[in-house]
Design a protein around this motif. Structure first.
Motif, PDB file in Angstrom:
ATOM      1  N   GLY A 159      -6.483 -12.228   3.582  1.00  0.00           N
ATOM      2  CA  GLY A 159      -7.495 -12.446   4.601  1.00  0.00           C
ATOM      3  C   GLY A 159      -8.605 -11.408   4.589  1.00  0.00           C
ATOM      4  N   GLN A 160      -8.348 -10.242   3.995  1.00  0.00           N
ATOM      5  CA  GLN A 160      -9.353  -9.178   3.930  1.00  0.00           C
ATOM      6  C   GLN A 160     -10.231  -9.262   2.689  1.00  0.00           C
ATOM      7  OE1 GLN A 160      -7.053  -5.586   4.216  1.00  0.00           O
ATOM      8  NE2 GLN A 160      -6.425  -5.974   6.325  1.00  0.00           N
ATOM      9  N   GLU A 199      -0.687 -12.682   4.142  1.00  0.00           N
ATOM     10  CA  GLU A 199      -1.806 -13.292   4.869  1.00  0.00           C
ATOM     11  C   GLU A 199      -2.864 -12.249   5.223  1.00  0.00           C
ATOM     12  OE1 GLU A 199       1.360 -13.436   5.699  1.00  0.00           O
ATOM     13  OE2 GLU A 199       1.965 -15.536   5.504  1.00  0.00           O
ATOM     14  N   SER A 200      -2.403 -11.049   5.610  1.00  0.00           N
ATOM     15  CA  SER A 200      -3.350  -9.994   5.967  1.00  0.00           C
ATOM     16  C   SER A 200      -4.111  -9.510   4.746  1.00  0.00           C
ATOM     17  CB  SER A 200      -2.603  -8.826   6.618  1.00  0.00           C
ATOM     18  OG  SER A 200      -1.984  -9.238   7.814  1.00  0.00           O
ATOM     19  N   TYR A 201      -3.392  -9.347   3.631  1.00  0.00           N
ATOM     20  CA  TYR A 201      -4.040  -8.866   2.408  1.00  0.00           C
ATOM     21  C   TYR A 201      -5.099  -9.860   1.935  1.00  0.00           C
ATOM     22  CZ  TYR A 201      -4.666  -8.196  -2.601  1.00  0.00           C
ATOM     23  OH  TYR A 201      -5.206  -8.067  -3.863  1.00  0.00           O
ATOM     24  N   LEU A 222       2.786  -5.092   2.804  1.00  0.00           N
ATOM     25  CA  LEU A 222       1.740  -5.724   3.605  1.00  0.00           C
ATOM     26  C   LEU A 222       2.045  -7.211   3.740  1.00  0.00           C
ATOM     27  CD1 LEU A 222      -1.392  -4.167   1.813  1.00  0.00           C
ATOM     28  CD2 LEU A 222      -0.193  -3.286   3.836  1.00  0.00           C
ATOM     29  N   LEU A 223       1.624  -7.782   4.852  1.00  0.00           N
ATOM     30  CA  LEU A 223       1.735  -9.227   4.987  1.00  0.00           C
ATOM     31  C   LEU A 223       0.763  -9.887   4.007  1.00  0.00           C
ATOM     32  CD1 LEU A 223       1.838  -9.680   8.863  1.00  0.00           C
ATOM     33  CD2 LEU A 223       3.734 -10.055   7.257  1.00  0.00           C
ATOM     34  N   ARG A 247       0.878  -1.167   0.000  1.00  0.00           N
ATOM     35  CA  ARG A 247       0.000   0.000   0.000  1.00  0.00           C
ATOM     36  C   ARG A 247       0.913   1.213   0.000  1.00  0.00           C
ATOM     37  NH1 ARG A 247      -3.378  -1.280   3.649  1.00  0.00           N
ATOM     38  NH2 ARG A 247      -5.168  -1.765   2.326  1.00  0.00           N
TER      39      ARG A 247
END
Length: 222
Positions: free
Chosen positions: A72-73, A68-70, A65-66, A60
């Protein structure tokens, strides 16, 4: 400067061509780039690189960004189109891999496989990308994590469709805490990749570990 290369997917998602000729994916405010990680295999008592795994690296702005986080959203209904776009940039960027080392691992999340009606368009697009990148179907490894599929029957049919096109099947992270041997057997993988902790332990155990690793890697079809 980034120039638009391909429009297309829902939510304003598209691929863009960078000044260096590589492709990135744009998903709203997130830019996803390709990274290629060597895949190693035991040969005799040596561990050598034999392929590359394509990995998504989301940003971003200038902030990484991780993954997994990206992912996961992303809403489950959108995951299939996001994965297809990212696979598109990975295959196109794989043109720059060293000659003779173009066996490519591409990730498929089981939760993104939900309806057989969606298979053909996705596989047709993937096939066209492979032709453009001059990658043989025999050099494409479709890799699935061990997460439980939301539609296991659809996933099995998808694996059959991949095999019918000459692609290889791999399961990632064998030996992780959530490993399910029955689920692995149902996918009949050509390759089973060891969980990182298990691989490190195998190396510490010495020469006999490579033999065990080879037996896992040659996981037979039931």
């Amino acid at each position: 400067m980034i120039m638009t290369d391909r429009d297309g997917t829902a939510g304003g998602r598209r691929s863009v061509r960078n000044e260096d000729g590589t492709l990135s994916a744009v998903d709203g405010m997130v830019l996803v780039r390709s990274a290629f990680q060597p895949v190693f295999r035991c040969q005799g008592e040596r561990i050598v690189p034999v392929a590359f795994e394509a990995l998504a690296r989301p940003f971003r702005g200038d902030v990484p960004l991780l993954p997994e986080s990206y992912f996961g959203q992303i809403a489950p209904g959108e995951l299939r189109s996001v994965e297809a776009l990212i696979r598109h940039i990975h295959v196109q960027n794989a043109k720059s891999l060293p000659h003779g080392a173009k066996r490519l691992f591409l990730n498929f999340h089981p939760a993104a496989v939900n309806a057989p009606a969606t298979f053909e368009p996705a596989l047709a697009a993937l096939g066209e990308d492979l032709r453009q990148a001059d990658i043989s179907p025999r050099d494409l490894v479709c890799e699935f994590t061990e997460h439980e599929a939301t539609a296991p029957d659809a996933l099995r049919h998808f694996v059959y469709a991949l095999r019918a096109r000459g692609f290889l099947i791999a399961v990632d992270d064998f030996g992780a805490a959530f490993s399910d041997p029955d689920r692995i057997a149902r996918l009949t993988p050509d390759i089973v990749k060891l969980d990182g902790a298990l691989a490190r332990r195998a190396r510490q155990l010495g020469p006999g570990a490579c033999g065990a690793t080879r037996r896992i890697d040659r996981h037979p079809h039931p």
